[in-house]
Design an enzyme around this catalytic site. Sequence first.
Site, PDB file in Angstrom:
ATOM      1  N   ASP A 456       0.852  -1.181   0.000  1.00  0.00           N
ATOM      2  CA  ASP A 456       0.000   0.000   0.000  1.00  0.00           C
ATOM      3  C   ASP A 456       0.888   1.231   0.000  1.00  0.00           C
ATOM      4  O   ASP A 456       2.049   1.139   0.368  1.00  0.00           O
ATOM      5  CB  ASP A 456      -0.784   0.055   1.323  1.00  0.00           C
ATOM      6  CG  ASP A 456      -2.092  -0.667   1.169  1.00  0.00           C
ATOM      7  OD1 ASP A 456      -2.291  -1.199   0.083  1.00  0.00           O
ATOM      8  OD2 ASP A 456      -2.890  -0.698   2.110  1.00  0.00           O
ATOM      9  N   ASP A 777      -4.228  -2.678   5.074  1.00  0.00           N
ATOM     10  CA  ASP A 777      -4.714  -2.218   6.373  1.00  0.00           C
ATOM     11  C   ASP A 777      -6.231  -2.217   6.425  1.00  0.00           C
ATOM     12  O   ASP A 777      -6.813  -2.360   7.471  1.00  0.00           O
ATOM     13  CB  ASP A 777      -4.168  -0.813   6.683  1.00  0.00           C
ATOM     14  CG  ASP A 777      -4.403   0.135   5.520  1.00  0.00           C
ATOM     15  OD1 ASP A 777      -5.103  -0.263   4.570  1.00  0.00           O
ATOM     16  OD2 ASP A 777      -3.895   1.265   5.555  1.00  0.00           O
ATOM     17  N   ASP A 781      -8.879  -5.192   2.143  1.00  0.00           N
ATOM     18  CA  ASP A 781      -7.649  -5.892   1.743  1.00  0.00           C
ATOM     19  C   ASP A 781      -7.662  -7.360   2.163  1.00  0.00           C
ATOM     20  O   ASP A 781      -6.757  -8.104   1.822  1.00  0.00           O
ATOM     21  CB  ASP A 781      -6.413  -5.223   2.374  1.00  0.00           C
ATOM     22  CG  ASP A 781      -6.182  -3.837   1.799  1.00  0.00           C
ATOM     23  OD1 ASP A 781      -6.484  -3.648   0.613  1.00  0.00           O
ATOM     24  OD2 ASP A 781      -5.707  -2.955   2.532  1.00  0.00           O
TER      25      ASP A 781
END
Length: 1157
Positions: A456, A777, A781
């Site tokens: 990310d 997070d 996801d």
Amino acid sequence: MGDMTNSDFYTKNQRNDSNHAGGFGCSLMELRSLMELRGTEAVVKIQEDYAGVEGLCQRLKTSPTEGLAGDAIDLDKRKEVFGQNLIPPKKPKTFLQLVWEALQDVTLIILEIAAMISLGLSFYQPPGEGSESCGTANAGAEDEGEAEAGWIEGAAILLSVVCVVLVTAFNDWSKEKQFRGLQSRIEQEQKFQVVRGGQVIQLPVSDIVVGDIAQIKYGDLLPADGVLIQGNDLKIDESSLTGESDHVRKSADKDPMLLSGTHVMEGSGRMVVMAVGVNSQTGIIFTLLGAGGEEEEKKEKKVKKQDGAAAMEMQPLKSAEGGETDEKEKKKANVSKKEKSVLQGKLTKLAVQIGKAGLVMSAITVIILVLYFAIDNFVLQKRPWLPECTPVYIQYFVKFFIIGVTVLVVAVPEGLPLAVTISLAYSVKKMMKDNNLVRHLDACETMGNATAICSDKTGTLTTNRMTAVECFVADVHYKEIPDPSSIPAKTLETLVNAISLNSAYTTKILPADKDGGLPKQVGNKTECGLLGLVLDLKRDYQTVRNQIPEEKLYKVYTFNSVRKSMSTVIKLPDGNFRMYSKGASEIILKKCSFILNEVGESRAFRPRDRDEMVKKVIEPMACSGLRTICVAYRDFSGDPEPNWDDENNILTELTAICVVGIEDPVRPEVPDAILKCQRAGITVRMVTGDNINTARAIAIKCGIIHPGEDFLCIDGKEFNRRIRNEKGEVEQERIDKVWPKLRVLARSSPTDKHTLVKGIIDSTLVDQRQVVAVTGDGTNDGPALKKADVGFAMGIAGTDVAKEASDIILTDDNFSSIVKAVMWGRNVYDSISKFLQFQLTVNVVAVIVAFTGACITQDSPLKAVQMLWVNLIMDTFASLALATEPPTESLLMRKPYGRNKPLISSTMTKNILGHGVYQLIIIFTLLFVGEQIFDIDSGRNAPLHSPPSEHYTIIFNTFVMMQLFNEINARKIHGERNVFEGIFRNPIFCSIVLGTFAIQIVIVQFGGKPFSCSPLDLEKWMWCVFLGLGELVWGQVISTIPNSKLRFLRGAGRLTQKDEMTAEEEMNEDQEEIDHAERELRRGQILWFRGLNRIQTQIEVVNTFKSGTSFQGALRRQSSTTSQNQDVTNVSSPSHVSLCNALSSPTSTAAAPSGQC
């Protein structure tokens, strides 16, 4: 969820139903069934049964505005009646269960059986010993000392098994305990805003009770089920419960039902809590998951009780176990666990192979001894078989059998499971210090093989602290925050008001926790960046907010993904209105007709001014990785009052105040960490929701992409266009064209992330299957984290769902911790290899010595107990010593091993064989001519019951010395010359080597009969140590021989000269051959299809030319078939390329695929 807790809850529920829940106006079951309704159905039910939400609040004895009074007695009563807001965790496995699981290891089972047999036989004393007529065949010069010490052998093996099992179980137990500790720590940190006694307070989620009034806002994860009392523009993402990705609009009069575990995507509001813990919707699902497992278990237990086998416990929901439950259980429970980790797979195979080889060797030894005895007695000496001699003969055979078992025990590396366990446990403990909380043990080692990391951006590569760094105000573009005096006073005031009032009042900047730390940002990070700008301009947003509290805001248009802006209307003292707006600059500027100039007056702002501003201000900001926010305002007259619902007419003709460039700075340690990853052969890809310019700029800053390289930066839309066919299905072949060059995927959805991870893992483009790590997070996801080989969840910013799906939790949310995980993972693999190199050398030599010794001299030169000392103690200690080597940066300087590479590399094979040869030469020299060299009595063919000879003691001692010095050699497995490098960084290693040496002195000097040792004088000791030291010199000789000269190490029939090595090496070889064969087959099919595709394409083109019809139509038809043949670079213009292919001569086109593969 333990059985107990569930049944408790349900019995409690039944009890409460009868007397209407201890004085409350509704029972637990009523509320539970109410929460199962949705939409208008729910509204009607609340209206009819409870006279609306107010009536519901009255029954629950709470006030919609003031909340609960908050006195302890009332709260306890509510907890008792309606339950607490926590889901009871599944009972942890007991220590005994963990011990039982550890005992399932194949190697350990083989050892246990051997030990039992050996123990049983040592206590068996047959009669008829003195009978001379039964022959005096020399069945090994076993004296009464050895007979008395016979049980030591079995006991010693059992002791080793006990050690291994206890260590394994203790590791699992402490890991589970650690994990539960973390779990509770995470739970305590989660807080939520509730109204109690008219005050808004932050409460730990577990303290929320039924009847509480909770304040909800954008970005919250709802902690309990409730009914909405009042809401502004509220939209909820219920996908975690329903799977529907569309956001659900909630309002008090249409759909007031809010469910725990769902996310607030827009707006704000207040709700009254109706159900908590196991009675909330998420709780019910958790209970079903847990209870489902337990129901199943009970059934299985009933079935299995008849078989007398207790069922293994199912894997706990929040288990910290990488522990494998046994196979049958797995199939029944249908738990899809990720495939075995790379190392586990290789080790299991290796242990089985070595075991088989050992069995063969021991069987041969026994057969040879028995035949020798039989031929010697009954054929050569022509003795008859006398009935009274049978027990004596049996005893001889039993002794032969024990020698066989000894060979087997020496062959099986029981230090292996211990080495793995110690190495992993040691790493996991140390990784905690490096901010990696490992949830599944095998993840630690899989990480060492990672070839790709999909990370990310926000919070992982960047700090997730938004700071305003540039601004355009009063017609000037400031590259850093200007001095307040340089901005016109009027403009400054308007700007401060616009930012302070037009942002969620829950967003604040608090003083830092630690001195010298950064101020704490609470709430929406972008708004925090703007409030930071106000503070930088030496103004205070709080005083502005105090003048106009939240209740006085006339109308609020909250931020949402469609509006991409937020506006707040306030009523001015003169009865007119002013609206402040802020949002993405490209959107707000389109709605601006005016702009404040250098003296704070508004002037016209025409489309061409806007284009110029975009070119000169906004694009440069975006290209340096800034997010641009425009702040504007508009005045309305109070008479007549505007129609606030007509948004299109309200949000126009704005006056721009300023454009702010907000930066989420890259974490300082990230570029270095990414460079290390790239050196280590790991590709880092950035997957983010941000726009492509910002993403590209951040990627360049991080070093993920370097200008001038051939790589892809695309957004989600383009990604999907490239990987899906006309029907919208994802095709592996198309993904294979995109992923090798893809470095940045911007504006991506969670599905894109999952598709990418799955595509890389399933890809057959490269020989080695890719091992992918993913960081995440958000709740969304979850699927990608589960699919990846190793999922990293963020410990601070991560949601519970993400943590649940992950393998490792990064407690500091930092990318550089991932690099540490890679280092530890590789270190585990190397530690095991070091241990194997050492262990196999010992095994090869000991087995061959025992085998040849038994066959030639009818007696093993190394006695059973000595063998066990060498095998068990040295193995166990060596595993401790070599498995605790600390990792070094040099581990990151090589490429990952990959899944198919054999565990024992050619360098290691060279070392094992080389040292084996040295040791065998020395030992056989000592065995056959040792008595002449040292001028002592020969120990060979000594009569029965003779005392231990010096000759054999020297052999034993030299053997141990050689192992000790070879242990130092084993510290390096990549052919390094300096084996002492970094030795003092590992105190465990030094103390173990010295300790083993000390014990050896004690054994030789004072071991006496049990150890078949006779004390040696100093000179002989010096000789033994000298021969041992030779190992170090010999090690240097071996490392001089280049591997390329030893072709046979890689040949198919590797190592035919040593029995126990062939089996295991050939097995690896077979495995690889199968893989190659399959791959060739697959490649053949692909080529065949490609060829057909090409021919089809040509025919179509030829036909098109003949008929002269629309050329484009044909192209469109075949762009689909041919685009599969293009490389990544060409994929953007399939039609053009297909044409070139189609028009090239048929032969060249047909030949192309083979060239391409």
